[in-house]
Motif scaffolding. Structure first.
Motif, PDB file in Angstrom:
ATOM      1  N   ASN A   4      -4.134  -3.980   2.257  1.00  0.00           N
ATOM      2  CA  ASN A   4      -4.789  -2.876   1.551  1.00  0.00           C
ATOM      3  C   ASN A   4      -4.628  -1.554   2.289  1.00  0.00           C
ATOM      4  N   ILE A   5      -4.368  -1.650   3.575  1.00  0.00           N
ATOM      5  CA  ILE A   5      -4.219  -0.440   4.371  1.00  0.00           C
ATOM      6  C   ILE A   5      -2.744  -0.070   4.499  1.00  0.00           C
TER       7      ILE A   5
ATOM      8  N   ASN B 219      -0.261  -0.405   2.631  1.00  0.00           N
ATOM      9  CA  ASN B 219       0.198  -0.733   1.287  1.00  0.00           C
ATOM     10  C   ASN B 219       1.339   0.199   0.865  1.00  0.00           C
TER      11      ASN B 219
ATOM     12  N   THR C 229       1.615   3.030  -0.621  1.00  0.00           N
ATOM     13  CA  THR C 229       1.527   4.457  -0.312  1.00  0.00           C
ATOM     14  C   THR C 229       1.784   4.722   1.160  1.00  0.00           C
TER      15      THR C 229
HETATM   16  C1  LIG Z   1      -3.430   2.213   0.174  1.00  0.00           C
HETATM   17  O1  LIG Z   1      -3.851   2.511   1.523  1.00  0.00           O
HETATM   18  C2  LIG Z   1      -4.516   3.740   1.656  1.00  0.00           C
HETATM   19  C3  LIG Z   1      -4.834   3.906   3.128  1.00  0.00           C
HETATM   20  O2  LIG Z   1      -3.713   3.626   3.895  1.00  0.00           O
HETATM   21  C4  LIG Z   1      -5.779   3.747   0.791  1.00  0.00           C
HETATM   22  O3  LIG Z   1      -6.403   4.995   0.872  1.00  0.00           O
HETATM   23  C5  LIG Z   1      -5.423   3.413  -0.663  1.00  0.00           C
HETATM   24  O4  LIG Z   1      -6.594   3.275  -1.420  1.00  0.00           O
HETATM   25  C6  LIG Z   1      -4.637   2.118  -0.744  1.00  0.00           C
HETATM   26  N1  LIG Z   1      -4.196   1.871  -2.119  1.00  0.00           N
HETATM   27  C7  LIG Z   1      -4.313   0.691  -2.694  1.00  0.00           C
HETATM   28  C8  LIG Z   1      -3.779   0.576  -4.076  1.00  0.00           C
HETATM   29  O5  LIG Z   1      -4.805  -0.270  -2.119  1.00  0.00           O
END
Ligand SMILES: *[C@@H]1O[C@H](CO)[C@@H](O)[C@H](O)[C@H]1NC(C)=O
Ligand SMILES: *[C@@H]1O[C@H](CO)[C@@H](O)[C@H](O)[C@H]1NC(C)=O
Ligand SMILES: *[C@@H]1O[C@H](CO)[C@@H](O)[C@H](O)[C@H]1NC(C)=O
Ligand SMILES: *[C@@H]1O[C@H](CO)[C@@H](O)[C@H](O)[C@H]1NC(C)=O
Ligand SMILES: *[C@@H]1O[C@H](CO)[C@@H](O)[C@H](O)[C@H]1NC(C)=O
Ligand SMILES: *[C@@H]1O[C@H](CO)[C@@H](O)[C@H](O)[C@H]1NC(C)=O
Ligand SMILES: *[C@@H]1O[C@H](CO)[C@@H](O)[C@H](O)[C@H]1NC(C)=O
Ligand SMILES: *[C@@H]1O[C@H](CO)[C@@H](O)[C@H](O)[C@H]1NC(C)=O
Length: 305
Positions: free
Chosen positions: A246-247, A249, A251
């Motif tokens: 989730n971290i 990920n 993005t």
């Molecule tokens: C992707 O990770 C960022 C932090 O690195 C976070 O803010 C964001 O919500 C995450 N997106 C998903 C889809 O989990």
């Protein structure tokens, strides 16, 4: 009127038939725990030996005795904190009182399957509670969106790797402080840890260990855990993180674009040994992951890390 010429036959026939005689062939007089090999000779079942010591025999009063595999000359070795238990025709190993198998099973077959551990120490909360506390602390950090949302990618990356290292060190320190608890497993909803302590130069230990957490496992050779250290305990830890995806990920990775979505297709894991931490390994270490997503994706190939 003539009785059969074989002196033992009357005696044998007077025993309860099914038990005393096994009619497996034309020589239908073989003793209990024995069988015919041909028309004239009997032999004993596996785990039994004839009274005379002969492998094949014709003497009708021969008996088949249980072999005590736990005593010399066989003397099965069951490993530390375990004992051999002879049973008719076979044997098994079991942990000595005060110890039990990690799996909770009662029996095992040889020293390679020995995971006997001290029940008292695994139930005394100390080390275990401490390990659980570490896992809980990191869990709250790893799932704190405020914390992770604040930094730049660079900061997130370095924080994430320092957290991984920190978890490794803390977990290993804890394991080494309680070497009596050979194997420990704790988990919270996203972090799972297994530790194993080796205390004796690998001589009494299984040659290789498998540590499992969540959907992942690692196989590591005992000598790569002790890293040449022959005195005092060494430990290996295997940690898996269900939430790091989730971290780190899509993005997070610059290359990611909408056409080619990028995702982690397994949990993030880390394995470490202590107190010696040398990266050169004598044997290969096998990491096994279970994919989070299976099969071809719906929209394009997607990149898998
Ligand atoms: C992707 O990770 C960022 C932090 O690195 C976070 O803010 C964001 O919500 C995450 N997106 C998903 C889809 O989990
Ligand atoms: C039966 O088997 C024994 C042991 O293998 C052998 O010594 C003997 O010659 C055999 N007898 C016959 C009739 O095949
Ligand atoms: C031990 O050996 C027996 C017989 O070979 C087998 O049935 C059993 O599954 C084995 N147990 C384990 C724990 O491997
Ligand atoms: C098990 O461990 C505890 C604490 O480490 C120790 O006091 C106890 O003597 C051990 N029990 C056995 C049977 O070795
Ligand atoms: C998991 O960790 C949280 C803190 O992050 C804690 O409140 C919770 O009790 C822990 N759950 C278990 C099962 O230990
Ligand atoms: C989450 O992180 C923020 C920023 O580091 C901190 O102020 C907050 O107390 C944390 N929340 C929890 C529940 O730990
Ligand atoms: C430890 O084991 C290795 C290999 O089995 C052996 O060469 C070494 O002498 C052992 N050391 C001690 C202190 O038992
Ligand atoms: C790590 O292993 C290499 C090769 O076996 C050795 O040269 C080096 O001194 C070791 N480092 C430590 C810190 O033990």
């Amino acid at each position: 009127m003539s009785l059969p010429s074989v002196p033992g036959l009357c005696f044998l026939l007077s025993l309860s038939g099914a038990e005393a005689q096994v009619a497996k062939g034309p020589c239908n007089w073989c003793p209990l725990h024995g069988y015919c090999v041909n028309s004239t000779h009997c032999t004993c079942n596996p785990g039994f030996i004839s009274g005379s010591g002969k492998r094949f025999f014709t003497y009708p009063l021969e008996i088949c005795k249980d072999i005590d595999e736990c005593k010399p000359p066989i003397s099965i070795y069951c490993g530390l904190n375990a004992e051999c238990k002879n049973v008719e025709g076979s044997f098994h190993c079991r942990c000595v009182p005060g110890y039990e198998l990690l799996s909770g099973d009662v029996q095992f077959n040889n020293s390679n399957e020995n995971t006997c551990q001290n029940i008292t120490s695994s139930k005394t909360p100390n080390g275990h509670t401490e390990l659980q506390q570490i896992v809980n602390n990191f869990e709250s950090l790893l799932t704190n969106q405020t914390f992770w949302g604040a930094g730049s990618k660079q900061e997130v990356a370095s924080t994430a790797s320092s957290i991984l290292q920190n978890v490794e060190s803390k977990v290993l320190e804890t394991a080494l402080r309680a070497p009596g608890q050979k194997i420990q497993k704790v988990q919270n909803s996203t972090v799972a840890v297994e530790t194993r302590v080796v205390s004796d130069n690998c001589s009494e230990e299984r040659k290789a260990f498998r540590l499992h957490t969540q959907m992942n496992s690692v196989d590591i050779h005992c000598i790569d855990v002790i890293q040449g250290r022959t005195q005092g305990p060494s430990a290996v830890a295997f940690i898996s993180y269900a939430s790091l995806g989730n971290i780190l990920n899509a993005t997070f990775f610059e290359k990611a674009d909408e056409k080619d979505p990028l995702y982690l297709n397994s949990q993030v894991v880390s394995a470490a040994v202590a107190p010696r931490r040398n990266s050169s390994l004598s044997q290969s270490v096998t990491l096994t992951f279970q994919n989070l997503k299976v099969g071809g994706s719906r929209a394009g190939p997607g990149q898998v890390l």
